[in-house]
Motif scaffolding. Structure first.
Motif, short mmCIF file in Angstrom:
data_model
loop_
_atom_site.label_atom_id
_atom_site.label_comp_id
_atom_site.label_asym_id
_atom_site.label_seq_id
_atom_site.Cartn_x
_atom_site.Cartn_y
_atom_site.Cartn_z
N THR A 175 0.84 -1.21 0.00
CA THR A 175 0.00 0.00 0.00
C THR A 175 0.86 1.25 0.00
O THR A 175 0.58 2.23 -0.69
CB THR A 175 -0.94 0.01 1.22
N GLU A 176 1.91 1.20 0.79
CA GLU A 176 2.82 2.35 0.81
C GLU A 176 3.34 2.66 -0.59
O GLU A 176 3.36 3.80 -1.03
CB GLU A 176 4.04 2.03 1.69
N LEU A 177 3.78 1.60 -1.28
CA LEU A 177 4.34 1.82 -2.61
C LEU A 177 3.29 2.37 -3.57
O LEU A 177 3.58 3.27 -4.37
CB LEU A 177 4.91 0.50 -3.16
N CYS A 178 2.08 1.85 -3.46
CA CYS A 178 1.00 2.39 -4.32
C CYS A 178 0.82 3.87 -4.05
O CYS A 178 0.72 4.69 -4.97
CB CYS A 178 -0.32 1.67 -4.04
N LEU A 179 0.77 4.19 -2.76
CA LEU A 179 0.52 5.59 -2.39
C LEU A 179 1.62 6.51 -2.89
O LEU A 179 1.36 7.55 -3.50
CB LEU A 179 0.36 5.71 -0.88
N TYR A 180 2.87 6.14 -2.61
CA TYR A 180 3.95 7.04 -3.02
C TYR A 180 4.02 7.16 -4.53
O TYR A 180 4.38 8.20 -5.08
CB TYR A 180 5.28 6.59 -2.43
N THR A 181 3.70 6.08 -5.21
CA THR A 181 3.68 6.16 -6.68
C THR A 181 2.64 7.16 -7.14
O THR A 181 2.91 8.03 -7.98
CB THR A 181 3.38 4.77 -7.27
N LEU A 182 1.45 7.04 -6.58
CA LEU A 182 0.39 7.99 -6.95
C LEU A 182 0.78 9.41 -6.59
O LEU A 182 0.60 10.34 -7.38
CB LEU A 182 -0.91 7.62 -6.23
N GLY A 183 1.35 9.56 -5.41
CA GLY A 183 1.75 10.89 -4.96
C GLY A 183 2.79 11.51 -5.87
O GLY A 183 2.78 12.71 -6.14
N ALA B 38 2.12 7.82 4.22
CA ALA B 38 2.13 7.78 2.76
C ALA B 38 0.88 8.44 2.18
O ALA B 38 0.96 9.18 1.18
CB ALA B 38 2.24 6.33 2.29
N ALA B 39 -0.25 8.19 2.81
CA ALA B 39 -1.50 8.78 2.32
C ALA B 39 -1.46 10.29 2.49
O ALA B 39 -1.93 11.05 1.63
CB ALA B 39 -2.69 8.18 3.05
N GLY B 40 -0.91 10.71 3.62
CA GLY B 40 -0.78 12.15 3.85
C GLY B 40 0.07 12.80 2.78
O GLY B 40 -0.25 13.87 2.25
N PHE B 41 1.16 12.13 2.45
CA PHE B 41 2.03 12.65 1.39
C PHE B 41 1.28 12.76 0.08
O PHE B 41 1.35 13.77 -0.62
CB PHE B 41 3.25 11.75 1.23
N THR B 42 0.54 11.73 -0.25
CA THR B 42 -0.17 11.73 -1.53
C THR B 42 -1.21 12.84 -1.58
O THR B 42 -1.35 13.53 -2.59
CB THR B 42 -0.85 10.37 -1.75
N LEU B 43 -1.91 13.01 -0.48
CA LEU B 43 -2.89 14.09 -0.44
C LEU B 43 -2.19 15.44 -0.59
O LEU B 43 -2.65 16.32 -1.31
CB LEU B 43 -3.67 14.05 0.87
N PHE B 44 -1.05 15.59 0.07
CA PHE B 44 -0.29 16.83 -0.03
C PHE B 44 0.07 17.10 -1.49
O PHE B 44 -0.08 18.22 -1.98
CB PHE B 44 0.97 16.73 0.82
N GLN B 45 0.53 16.08 -2.17
CA GLN B 45 0.90 16.26 -3.58
C GLN B 45 -0.31 16.70 -4.40
O GLN B 45 -0.21 17.57 -5.25
CB GLN B 45 1.45 14.95 -4.14
N LEU B 46 -1.43 16.08 -4.11
CA LEU B 46 -2.66 16.44 -4.83
C LEU B 46 -3.01 17.90 -4.58
O LEU B 46 -3.47 18.61 -5.49
CB LEU B 46 -3.79 15.52 -4.34
N LEU B 47 -2.78 18.34 -3.37
CA LEU B 47 -3.12 19.72 -3.03
C LEU B 47 -2.14 20.73 -3.63
O LEU B 47 -2.41 21.92 -3.62
CB LEU B 47 -3.16 19.88 -1.50
N GLN B 48 -1.01 20.26 -4.13
CA GLN B 48 -0.05 21.19 -4.74
C GLN B 48 -0.32 21.38 -6.22
O GLN B 48 0.36 22.18 -6.86
CB GLN B 48 1.39 20.68 -4.59
N THR B 49 -1.24 20.61 -6.76
CA THR B 49 -1.43 20.68 -8.22
C THR B 49 -2.01 22.02 -8.62
O THR B 49 -2.60 22.74 -7.82
CB THR B 49 -2.36 19.57 -8.71
N LYS B 50 -1.83 22.31 -9.87
CA LYS B 50 -2.38 23.54 -10.42
C LYS B 50 -3.90 23.52 -10.26
O LYS B 50 -4.52 22.49 -10.39
CB LYS B 50 -2.06 23.57 -11.92
N ASP B 51 -4.46 24.66 -10.00
CA ASP B 51 -5.91 24.76 -9.84
C ASP B 51 -6.44 23.87 -8.73
O ASP B 51 -7.61 23.50 -8.75
CB ASP B 51 -6.66 24.38 -11.14
N ALA B 52 -5.60 23.57 -7.77
CA ALA B 52 -6.08 22.74 -6.66
C ALA B 52 -7.23 23.44 -5.94
O ALA B 52 -8.15 22.79 -5.45
CB ALA B 52 -4.95 22.45 -5.70
N VAL B 53 -7.15 24.75 -5.90
CA VAL B 53 -8.18 25.50 -5.17
C VAL B 53 -9.56 25.26 -5.75
O VAL B 53 -10.53 25.05 -5.02
CB VAL B 53 -7.85 27.01 -5.20
N GLN B 54 -9.64 25.24 -7.06
CA GLN B 54 -10.97 25.03 -7.65
C GLN B 54 -11.33 23.57 -7.75
O GLN B 54 -12.48 23.20 -7.57
CB GLN B 54 -11.03 25.63 -9.06
#
Lengths: 301, 493
Positions: B163-171, B209-225
């Motif tokens: 699961t960790e590996l899946c998460l970090y890969t996605l992140g 790992a999940a926290g990291f992935t969420l963080f990465q998602l929140l850094q994306t462009k237009d994350a606010v919208q």
């Protein structure tokens, strides 16, 4: 580093106005006290502070260092030891007098500078004297027309040494006294006469024109104290404070140059006078208005 | 899981001297700063094998091996796991990564192995994908798209390492590419992360790992919208809050990730009502109090700054949305003001930027709350704050603002501040080179002087007149006006 405006701004909550009283455009006010501020400004009160909630957007400059820290950690480069952190920097002090752009790292240095160069300044000719006592003597002997009259009849020349109190009929007698009794050097810098203009004149003529003009502009009449800005005039001022040159040349030429001073001022203004503003007559620079209006005796009308 | 004390070499690292390491770090720091200024600050994480964590000096196989490994995988029967293992090591090499994805059906093969019946092959296959996700080449992200629905499905699994590996890969892949991000959102990454954290709260490595992935998602462009509204609508915020308190055994890492997610949320949005309702301010501030106490005592794990920093930011921004009436119920404890004050000192020499951020939070805390200003005085923090006034780079201006907040509330506070020596402190700050300090000092002086005639007298006794007179010659008109007004209307009358 003052907090700089950020590119990304928040919409102000609860109101569309964008005026920011403290000039910090990177923040947005979450609450407003505009009514009070407006009232204050209307009353002529320039003070505008009101507490502000500061909301910082993610991209704000203030967050830069912390974000870098975060990413150093993500990339396995974080170290907890502060070995590479720079020491916190300390604010410098700076002389307030516009044009005097000296900066100091300690308060003592600032005080010393201020006291040496700006505190005991003659309002009429802007010369800086090292002490209140010498300033008093200077004002009396150089700018008080009554002094000359009185000096013809009585001993008016006060000994320069504080606490001595002796008075003399002529400046030469005083000088002798200083040398004999107080062991002063014959060329003591703060004992120049108004009448000694010869050497100074010729010497001054050899200086550059701009320096000359700056010096001329230094002396202003009408009790108006103007502050000049330029490195040259600064240095000149410092030299002048060391060697009090004859003010009579200025006094005599004040009327000549007061007319031409306008023109010379404007020409040098372009060169050097960046700030020149008038202080109201009630405040005489360097002497403290609470002490009264010194230096206004003998002022030209 | 991340170990903070070890500074590790990247793939292909060679023996570095301490000096080289320092140099590299400084370069990296410069690069990160520039990236942030360009709004391009993104990092990836590489989860190493246990056997790799010591030393990465093994020679990575060249490109040719990747091709032959691929062929071997296509045709072999029983040795797939071994080949996959070797392949994953080979894929550490960036050019090998490029070679691999250019091979026809390479991703198809990997996905097949990822979803096959052999669990060990699944693990190795995801490891290969993980290596690809960590690539510096941004084309990798799109190449990994076929695998994403499966990676997301596997988030509800129970195998930690997998699961960790899946998460970090996605992140790693989500900030690279808009298409990837859109696809992941459509495929339900947010609910998947939410249930992952929910079901695995005991498994802190996965939470991290999940926290990291969420963080990465929140850094994306237009994350606010596009991202944040969905996140706020999910159960993620409350879950993040529940993980905030660090586990003493496991360490700070999961709390760090979750705190940074919360910071991304609070600093990107204006409306914090939902977060406030869930007790975000309460949680973050009480954690700050306990962490702050530990920091001051020197009783913390390494890297606690990484947790304190986002907590400070959350509190700071949440405060800006919290109506002052609700403040005491939200904060619970006025000791926050004392904790923050000590934190400024604790960070002053080690992390001055954090000292500045702490001072900012103090400002927001004291701006509109008489109760907290009173607490500041009661806890005798004002003299402490005055000790901070020499420090520049934004610290003293913010601290002076805090003192101004206090003075602004009540005459009695001004009088108290004068007793505590604020006038002498102002006599120094009025002489500073920083014009903002001078202006603010005049403002504070004004408030003090109008609150009591004794203060004016004290100021004059302390020689303040000459300072104001000098200020009348300052470059800035606004500064001159204030000094003149003060002299003429309030001191000399």
């Amino acid at each position: 580093m003052m907090l700089q405006p950020d590119l990304v701004q928040f919409m102000t909550v609860g109101g569309g106005q964008a005026h920011n009283s403290n000039r910090e455009e990177g923040f947005s006010e979450a609450t407003e006290q505009q009514e009070e501020m407006r009232r204050q400004t209307e009353e002529g009160n320039p003070f505008t502070f009101s507490p502000q909630l500061l909301r910082l957007h993610r991209d704000h400059e203030l967050f830069e260092d912390g974000d870098v820290l975060r990413h150093m950690y993500l990339q396995d480069l974080f170290i907890s030891e502060a070995e590479e952190q720079p020491a916190p920097s300390v604010s410098e002090f700076a002389c307030h007098i516009s044009g005097c752009s000296v900066v100091f790292s300690t308060l003592d240095e600032y005080e010393h500078h201020y006291n040496s160069l700006h505190r005991h300044v003659c309002c009429s000719c802007r010369r800086s004297l090292p002490s209140a006592h010498l300033l008093d003597i200077h004002l009396q002997e150089w700018h008080d027309s009554l002094f000359i009259i009185l000096a013809q009849k009585q001993d008016m020349y006060l000994c320069l040494v504080e606490g001595c109190g002796q008075k003399f009929r002529t400046s030469q007698e005083r000088k002798d006294h200083l040398i004999r009794v107080h062991k002063y050097p014959p060329d003591f810098r703060f004992d120049k006469n108004r009448k000694e203009k010869g050497t100074r004149d010729t010497r001054r003529e050899h200086r550059t024109d701009t320096a000359m003009e700056a010096a001329d502009d230094v002396s202003r009449s009408e009790g108006v104290c103007e502050v000049m800005c330029s490195v040259q005039s600064n240095q000149l001022e410092q030299e002048e404070s060391m060697e009090a040159h004859a003010s009579s040349e200025e006094a005599a030429r004040i009327e000549d140059i007061s007319a031409s001073a306008q023109t010379s001022e404007t020409s040098t203004e372009a060169l050097k006078l960046k700030y020149s503003y008038r202080v109201p007559k009630t405040v005489c620079f360097g002497q403290g208005s609470v002490r009264g209006f010194r230096g206004q005796r003998g002022r030209r009308k | 899981m991340w170990r903070l004390n070890k500074v590790r070499h990247k793939a292909g690292g060679h023996a570095n001297t301490l000096e080289e390491l320092r140099l590299r770090r400084r370069e990296k720091e410069r690069a990160l700063r520039q990236a942030r200024r360009d709004r391009q600050l993104v990092s990836k994480r590489l989860l190493l094998n246990e056997d790799e964590e010591q030393d990465l000096m093994e020679i990575t196989p060249g490109e040719q091996d990747v091709v032959s490994l691929f062929h071997a995988l296509q045709h072999s029967g029983t040795d797939k796991e071994a080949y996959l293992r070797t392949l994953s090591k080979a894929l550490r090499n960036p050019s090998a990564q490029l070679t691999f994805i250019k091979l026809e059906n390479s991703m198809h093969l990997l996905v097949g192995l990822l979803t096959g019946s052999d669990a060990r092959c699944r693990l190795q296959a995801v490891r290969c994908l993980h290596e690809l996700s960590h690539s510096p080449h941004t084309s990798m992200a799109s190449a990994c798209l076929p695998a994403t629905p499966y990676l997301l499905t596997y988030l509800s699994g129970q195998s930690t390492k997998f699961t960790e590996l899946c998460l970090y890969t996605l992140g790693n892949i989500c900030p690279d590419n808009e298409v990837v991000k859109e696809r992941l959102l459509a495929q339900g990454i947010i609910p998947a992360l939410a249930s992952c954290i929910q079901n695995q709260t005991h498994n802190l490595a996965v939470v991290e790992a999940a926290g990291f992935t969420l963080f990465q998602l929140l850094q994306t462009k237009d994350a606010v919208q596009k991202v944040i509204p969905m996140v706020l609508a999910s159960s993620l915020p409350s879950q993040l809050l529940s993980v905030l308190t660090p586990d003493p055994e496991f360490g700070l890492a999961p709390a760090i990730e979750c705190a940074w997610c919360l910071h991304s949320l609070t600093s990107s949005t204006v409306d914090h009502r939902e977060l406030l309702a869930q007790g975000a301010l309460t949680q973050c501030s009480s954690l700050l109090v306990s962490l702050g106490g530990a920091v001051v005592e020197g009783n913390t794990d390494q890297g606690v700054e990484l947790l304190v920093c986002p907590l400070l930011r959350c509190v700071g921004n949440l405060l800006s949305s919290c109506p002052v009436e609700a403040l005491s119920s939200q904060l619970g404890d006025v000791h926050l003001v004392a904790a923050l004050c000590e934190l400024v000192f604790a960070f002053l020499h080690s992390f001055p930027a954090l000292a500045r951020e702490t001072a900012w939070v103090l400002n927001n805390l004291t701006a509109h709350s008489t109760e907290l200003c009173s607490a500041l005085l009661t806890f005798n923090l004002a003299p402490r704050l005055m000790e901070l006034l020499p420090f520049s780079q934004g610290i003293n201006t913010m601290i002076l603002r805090v003192l101004a907040n206090v003075a602004h509330k009540k005459k009695e506070f001004c009088i108290r501040l004068a007793e505590l020596g604020l006038l002498s402190a102002l006599a120094a700050t009025l002489k500073m080179a920083n014009q903002d300090m001078v202006t603010l000092s005049l403002e504070v002086l004004f408030m003090m002087i109008v609150s009591s005639p004794q203060i004016a007298e004290q100021f004059v006794r302390q020689g303040g007149l000459s300072v104001l007179e000098a200020i009348q010659y300052n470059n800035e008109g606004e500064v001159r006006r204030r000094a003149t007004h003060l002299l003429e209307q309030h001191i000399l009358t």
